[in-house]
Write an enzyme that holds these catalytic residues in place. Sequence first.
Site, PDB file in Angstrom:
ATOM      1  N   GLN A 115       0.886  -1.163   0.000  1.00 55.91           N
ATOM      2  CA  GLN A 115       0.000   0.000   0.000  1.00 55.91           C
ATOM      3  C   GLN A 115       0.922   1.210   0.000  1.00 55.91           C
ATOM      4  O   GLN A 115       1.466   1.571   1.039  1.00 55.91           O
ATOM      5  CB  GLN A 115      -0.933  -0.014   1.218  1.00 55.91           C
ATOM      6  N   PRO A 175      -5.649  -2.270   4.663  1.00 54.00           N
ATOM      7  CA  PRO A 175      -6.015  -1.144   5.528  1.00 54.00           C
ATOM      8  C   PRO A 175      -7.004  -0.135   4.942  1.00 54.00           C
ATOM      9  O   PRO A 175      -7.295   0.863   5.588  1.00 54.00           O
ATOM     10  CB  PRO A 175      -4.666  -0.480   5.811  1.00 54.00           C
ATOM     11  N   GLY A 214     -10.691   0.635   2.280  1.00 59.27           N
ATOM     12  CA  GLY A 214     -11.833   0.057   1.590  1.00 59.27           C
ATOM     13  C   GLY A 214     -11.415  -0.381   0.191  1.00 59.27           C
ATOM     14  O   GLY A 214     -11.805  -1.431  -0.306  1.00 59.27           O
ATOM     15  N   MET A 231      -8.162   0.615  -3.077  1.00 58.79           N
ATOM     16  CA  MET A 231      -7.029   1.405  -3.548  1.00 58.79           C
ATOM     17  C   MET A 231      -6.962   1.272  -5.060  1.00 58.79           C
ATOM     18  O   MET A 231      -6.973   0.163  -5.602  1.00 58.79           O
ATOM     19  CB  MET A 231      -5.736   0.911  -2.879  1.00 58.79           C
ATOM     20  N   ASP A 288      -0.745  10.835   5.878  1.00 54.57           N
ATOM     21  CA  ASP A 288      -1.593   9.850   6.550  1.00 54.57           C
ATOM     22  C   ASP A 288      -2.178  10.405   7.853  1.00 54.57           C
ATOM     23  O   ASP A 288      -3.255  10.001   8.285  1.00 54.57           O
ATOM     24  CB  ASP A 288      -0.806   8.569   6.881  1.00 54.57           C
ATOM     25  N   TYR A 338     -12.671  14.207   0.884  1.00 53.13           N
ATOM     26  CA  TYR A 338     -13.580  13.466   0.013  1.00 53.13           C
ATOM     27  C   TYR A 338     -14.907  14.208  -0.138  1.00 53.13           C
ATOM     28  O   TYR A 338     -15.358  14.522  -1.237  1.00 53.13           O
ATOM     29  CB  TYR A 338     -13.900  12.090   0.617  1.00 53.13           C
TER      30      TYR A 338
HETATM   31  N1  BES Z   1      -6.981   6.273  -2.690  1.00 55.04           N
HETATM   32  C1  BES Z   1      -7.880   5.963  -1.648  1.00 55.04           C
HETATM   33  C2  BES Z   1      -7.220   5.257  -0.489  1.00 55.04           C
HETATM   34  C3  BES Z   1      -6.079   6.002   0.147  1.00 55.04           C
HETATM   35  C4  BES Z   1      -6.088   7.375   0.282  1.00 55.04           C
HETATM   36  C5  BES Z   1      -5.011   5.302   0.634  1.00 55.04           C
HETATM   37  C6  BES Z   1      -5.013   8.029   0.867  1.00 55.04           C
HETATM   38  C7  BES Z   1      -3.939   5.956   1.226  1.00 55.04           C
HETATM   39  C8  BES Z   1      -3.938   7.331   1.337  1.00 55.04           C
HETATM   40  C9  BES Z   1      -9.069   5.142  -2.151  1.00 55.04           C
HETATM   41  O1  BES Z   1      -9.482   5.498  -3.417  1.00 55.04           O
HETATM   42  C10 BES Z   1     -10.227   5.439  -1.254  1.00 55.04           C
HETATM   43  O2  BES Z   1     -10.676   6.541  -1.274  1.00 55.04           O
HETATM   44  N2  BES Z   1     -10.685   4.473  -0.478  1.00 55.04           N
HETATM   45  C11 BES Z   1     -11.808   4.652   0.412  1.00 55.04           C
HETATM   46  C12 BES Z   1     -13.062   4.036  -0.142  1.00 55.04           C
HETATM   47  C13 BES Z   1     -13.991   5.002  -0.787  1.00 55.04           C
HETATM   48  C14 BES Z   1     -15.270   4.308  -1.191  1.00 55.04           C
HETATM   49  C15 BES Z   1     -14.295   6.215   0.012  1.00 55.04           C
HETATM   50  C16 BES Z   1     -11.525   3.965   1.719  1.00 55.04           C
HETATM   51  O3  BES Z   1     -10.647   3.103   1.761  1.00 55.04           O
HETATM   52  O4  BES Z   1     -12.181   4.282   2.692  1.00 55.04           O
HETATM   53 ZN    ZN Z   2     -10.472   7.336  -3.417  1.00 60.80          ZN
END
Ligand code: BES
Ligand code: ZN
Length: 550
Positions: free
Chosen positions: A133, A260, A262, A264, A372, A380
Amino acid sequence: MTTNKSSNGQLKNESQSTRLFYDPNSLSSFNGYRIVHTHFDLNIDFNTNILDVEPLNNELCEFLLKSNDTEKLLSFQVDIERESLIIKINDLSKDSIISIIIYYSTSNTKCTALQWLTKEQTADRKYPYMFSQCQAIHARSLYPCQDTPGVKSTFTAKITCPKPLTVLMSGLQTKYDENTNTFYFEQKQAIPSYLIAIAVGQLVSYDLSPCIRVWTEPSMIKQCQYEFEDAEIFLTAAEQLLGEYQWKRYDFLVLPPSFPYGGMENPCMNFLTPTLLAGDRSLISTIVHEMTHSWTGNLVTNENWEHFWLNEGFTSFIEAKILGNLDKTNGKEVRRFHAAQQWEDLKTSIDTWGPTHPYTCLVYRLNNIDPDDAYSSVQYYKGAALLWHLEQNIVGSESNFDEFLRSYIIKFGRKILNTDDFIQYFESYFPQVPSVDWQSWLYTPGMPPITHDFSTQLEQQCRQLATQQSSITKEQMNMLNAKQVAYLLNLLLNNQQSKINYDYIKQLDINCDMSKYSNCEIRFRWYQLCIRVKYEKPLDDIFKFLEIIG
Ligand code: BES
Ligand code: ZN
């Protein structure tokens, strides 16, 4: 992971590449030289303890590298203190391209990009497993790279692992050598280092369509087949809105539960949590989200993590749009209801930070801050709310705004951008529309300056239950679908009234038997409510949840 050979980076000087930019989270000198291609030649070792860049020591060494056909001696240095690899390139002309071979191994204690699982930690318990990741800034612990979203490069790879395990990467597989169990990959589209991904385990696959394949451990493949059966319909809907899919294949891997996130958006090979396997297709919005990143994020990319909302806000906004477009009878309601859930998640998140916290701004400073640590739903869903505002209140036409989205993707595709670039493009595209209060939306903490009305029948039904005087009955609860239950719990989480107390939560549990819900989006919210009022009955389940699910 050890290299039996090398990582071979090609550096290219700035004038051939994109513009200069700023990134507070990168340690690399990306404004001087740019990596344009990386070749990985790696061996995956599940047995040995691995040392960190061991053979190089803290000495100034010399090594050979090729520069435009003339062989020159250049120097490099490994700074153990700062853990940096410094390559001194002195007398190169402006447009030269050089190749560098680096022998290295990852550290088994400091490689934050990788999770190594024992066989007991997998679903099938037969073989060990490893996955990466890299987002936001873990790629630097996996391979020598320019760890910034602002530099995009191609890669090829040759990866060997023990039989009968399979390697997957965020590219297309080009070859397989059965004798040595070696997998070859290629990513022809230039991608930032945070999109480099690798996974190794006992994996099987199922073709959902000619260009969509799901991968997972054998025991989960049947469930995946059912849960994601409509993946091609989603991809078609995304293409209709955003233009042609640029990555040839859309495959995805459903990981063990310790993954870790939902999901990637690793290109050509999205990673998804197995908690999406709800058995009723109620959590497909996550695959729609990751798929959408194939345009917003992977083609159009934020230049640094301060502008993360350009990746996630756009993707969340479009995710709701696509979910609406997928429902031919009730599309408008479905979209609005999804946006309502995002809005309630935003409230919960801002409530958790506190309404004046700098990380509740859409754009924030990240000097000396690990992205992080600043990560939350704010970028979002405040981002999605801004785009909703632009579409509904400023532009006032959904189809005009869709047209704008497509042109934005063409304009910034295969490039990087920051918030100012976006504003400038929006204002030049829509010169006649009312002005936008960018300052409040982008740089002011707390909830957005404008409160949207996302009410729909689906939403009203939940709100009525959340606000009624009497406790919610079993019959009332059974009227709701899984998404509505999750939304109702968000309303309760965000409810400022004192009625959400121990007795209320206990009564809700007695009436509705909340432990019957296996859907993780419901459990996650229910557990938060229980913890808030110190209702201890589900405590064992909460510990299990925390132990197992990443
Ligand atoms: N790119 C993200 C995951 C991410 C963001 C990993 C920043 C590390 C650092 C992925 O696209 C994402 O947004 N995942 C969400 C799910 C989504 C449906 C909101 C999550 O994992 O909660
Ligand atoms: Zn995302």
